[in-house]
Scaffold this motif. Structure first.
Motif, mmCIF file in Angstrom:
data_model
loop_
_atom_site.group_PDB
_atom_site.id
_atom_site.type_symbol
_atom_site.label_atom_id
_atom_site.label_comp_id
_atom_site.label_asym_id
_atom_site.label_seq_id
_atom_site.Cartn_x
_atom_site.Cartn_y
_atom_site.Cartn_z
ATOM 1 N N GLN A 245 -9.229 6.071 15.517
ATOM 2 C CA GLN A 245 -9.402 4.695 15.999
ATOM 3 C C GLN A 245 -10.690 4.418 16.634
ATOM 4 O O GLN A 245 -11.129 5.630 16.878
ATOM 5 C CB GLN A 245 -8.435 4.152 17.080
ATOM 6 C CG GLN A 245 -6.794 3.826 16.231
ATOM 7 C CD GLN A 245 -5.967 3.072 17.359
ATOM 8 O OE1 GLN A 245 -5.328 3.637 17.752
ATOM 9 N NE2 GLN A 245 -6.409 1.804 17.528
ATOM 10 N N ALA B 249 -5.228 5.695 3.091
ATOM 11 C CA ALA B 249 -6.665 4.845 3.361
ATOM 12 C C ALA B 249 -6.382 3.566 3.061
ATOM 13 O O ALA B 249 -7.121 2.571 3.832
ATOM 14 C CB ALA B 249 -7.596 5.444 2.123
ATOM 15 N N ALA B 250 -5.491 3.109 2.289
ATOM 16 C CA ALA B 250 -5.143 1.597 2.081
ATOM 17 C C ALA B 250 -4.635 0.901 3.550
ATOM 18 O O ALA B 250 -4.931 -0.090 3.797
ATOM 19 C CB ALA B 250 -4.459 1.342 0.820
ATOM 20 N N ALA C 137 -9.892 3.071 11.907
ATOM 21 C CA ALA C 137 -10.979 4.171 10.912
ATOM 22 C C ALA C 137 -10.313 5.052 9.843
ATOM 23 O O ALA C 137 -10.641 5.131 8.852
ATOM 24 C CB ALA C 137 -11.788 5.099 11.900
ATOM 25 N N ALA C 138 -8.983 5.579 10.325
ATOM 26 C CA ALA C 138 -8.374 6.421 9.297
ATOM 27 C C ALA C 138 -6.987 6.713 9.825
ATOM 28 O O ALA C 138 -6.757 6.663 10.839
ATOM 29 C CB ALA C 138 -9.199 7.688 9.232
ATOM 30 N N GLU D 127 0.845 -1.184 0.035
ATOM 31 C CA GLU D 127 -0.010 -0.066 0.095
ATOM 32 C C GLU D 127 0.687 1.234 -0.094
ATOM 33 O O GLU D 127 0.390 2.285 -0.386
ATOM 34 C CB GLU D 127 -0.946 0.115 1.110
ATOM 35 C CG GLU D 127 -1.777 -1.043 1.259
ATOM 36 C CD GLU D 127 -1.170 -2.374 2.202
ATOM 37 O OE1 GLU D 127 -0.082 -2.250 2.204
ATOM 38 O OE2 GLU D 127 -2.261 -3.045 2.365
ATOM 39 N N ALA E 285 -4.972 2.357 6.544
ATOM 40 C CA ALA E 285 -6.038 2.164 7.470
ATOM 41 C C ALA E 285 -7.013 0.957 7.447
ATOM 42 O O ALA E 285 -7.286 0.286 8.404
ATOM 43 C CB ALA E 285 -6.901 3.259 7.386
ATOM 44 N N GLN E 286 -7.165 0.510 6.049
ATOM 45 C CA GLN E 286 -8.019 -0.812 5.667
ATOM 46 C C GLN E 286 -7.213 -1.971 6.198
ATOM 47 O O GLN E 286 -7.703 -2.719 6.814
ATOM 48 C CB GLN E 286 -8.350 -0.816 4.351
ATOM 49 C CG GLN E 286 -9.246 -1.795 4.024
ATOM 50 C CD GLN E 286 -9.666 -2.139 2.727
ATOM 51 O OE1 GLN E 286 -9.449 -1.012 1.797
ATOM 52 N NE2 GLN E 286 -10.682 -3.013 2.388
ATOM 53 N N ARG E 287 -5.954 -1.944 5.760
ATOM 54 C CA ARG E 287 -5.080 -3.191 6.174
ATOM 55 C C ARG E 287 -4.960 -3.240 7.759
ATOM 56 O O ARG E 287 -5.007 -4.588 8.115
ATOM 57 C CB ARG E 287 -3.772 -3.021 5.543
ATOM 58 C CG ARG E 287 -2.556 -3.882 6.115
ATOM 59 C CD ARG E 287 -1.279 -3.518 5.337
ATOM 60 N NE ARG E 287 -0.192 -4.215 5.875
ATOM 61 C CZ ARG E 287 1.105 -4.031 5.338
ATOM 62 N NH1 ARG E 287 1.418 -2.894 4.495
ATOM 63 N NH2 ARG E 287 2.077 -4.515 5.966
ATOM 64 N N GLY F 268 -7.065 -2.251 10.104
ATOM 65 C CA GLY F 268 -8.388 -2.388 10.640
ATOM 66 C C GLY F 268 -8.613 -1.214 11.591
ATOM 67 O O GLY F 268 -9.113 -1.367 12.664
ATOM 68 N N SER G 234 -4.322 8.201 -0.638
ATOM 69 C CA SER G 234 -5.016 6.689 -1.107
ATOM 70 C C SER G 234 -4.031 5.744 -0.271
ATOM 71 O O SER G 234 -4.606 4.750 0.069
ATOM 72 C CB SER G 234 -4.876 6.752 -2.680
ATOM 73 O OG SER G 234 -3.365 6.765 -3.065
#
Length: 179
Positions: A74, A35-36, A44-45, A10, A38-40, A42, A32
């Motif tokens: 979080q 964001a990737a 919020a941002a 990412e 944060a998703q990895r 787990g 971007s």
């Protein structure tokens, strides 16, 4: 049948260290990339992510020391609401040429304390972004509690994490403590 390739990182920042590494480098994640990540992880941002690294050659090895500064959002592990978290973490790794690994499954590998901070690389370049991402991942508290955690506990009737106050379990625990 072909094997699936791993997804691309990412937050990738390849650093070329031959013929000589840079003295220092500052890297920053884009919207971007944050964001990737944060998703990895787990969460919020990730509102900001900046790292500063310093490099030093030691023969075929390259020492990398630096800091990671991030602003995260979080979710509270108790109340579920979102809250800001600041991360300021240092890192120190030694990039080393590839090492021969055991060829038989029964052969054991002994690691010294210093071996845990070594990462193999091709001898020419490595991904500083992934080092920063892994440093950040280790700094994130998966059970972070926000400012409303205590109020959420009280609302749920939890006065203490150690001992329930009401109900059959509380009565049973109090009975056991008396014995």
């Amino acid at each position: 049948m072909s094997e699936a390739l791993p997804p691309p990182p990412e937050f990738s920042r390849m650093v070329k260290v031959r013929p000589h590494p840079p003295e220092a480098l500052t890297i920053e994640a884009s919207d971007s990339e944050r964001a990737a990540l944060a998703q990895r992880f787990g969460i919020a941002a990730i509102d900001s992510l900046v790292a500063v690294a310093r490099f030093a050659e030691d023969g075929a090895n390259v020492s990398v020391e630096g800091t990671v500064d991030a602003a995260l959002v979080q979710e509270c592990a108790v109340a579920g609401d979102r809250f800001p978290v600041k991360v300021a973490e240092s890192f120190s790794v030694r990039m080393i040429p590839p090492v021969r690994h055991p060829t038989t499954p029964d052969e054991e590998i002994e690691l010294d304390e210093d071996d845990l901070d070594e990462i193999e690389f091709d001898g020419e370049s490595f991904d500083l972004g992934e080092i920063v991402a892994q440093t950040l991942a280790l700094a994130i508290d998966p059970y972070a509690e926000g400012p409303n955690a205590e109020a959420a506990r009280k609302e749920a009737g939890i006065v203490s994490d150690e001992e329930p106050q009401d109900g059959p379990l509380a009565d049973l625990l109090r009975g056991l403590k008396k014995n």
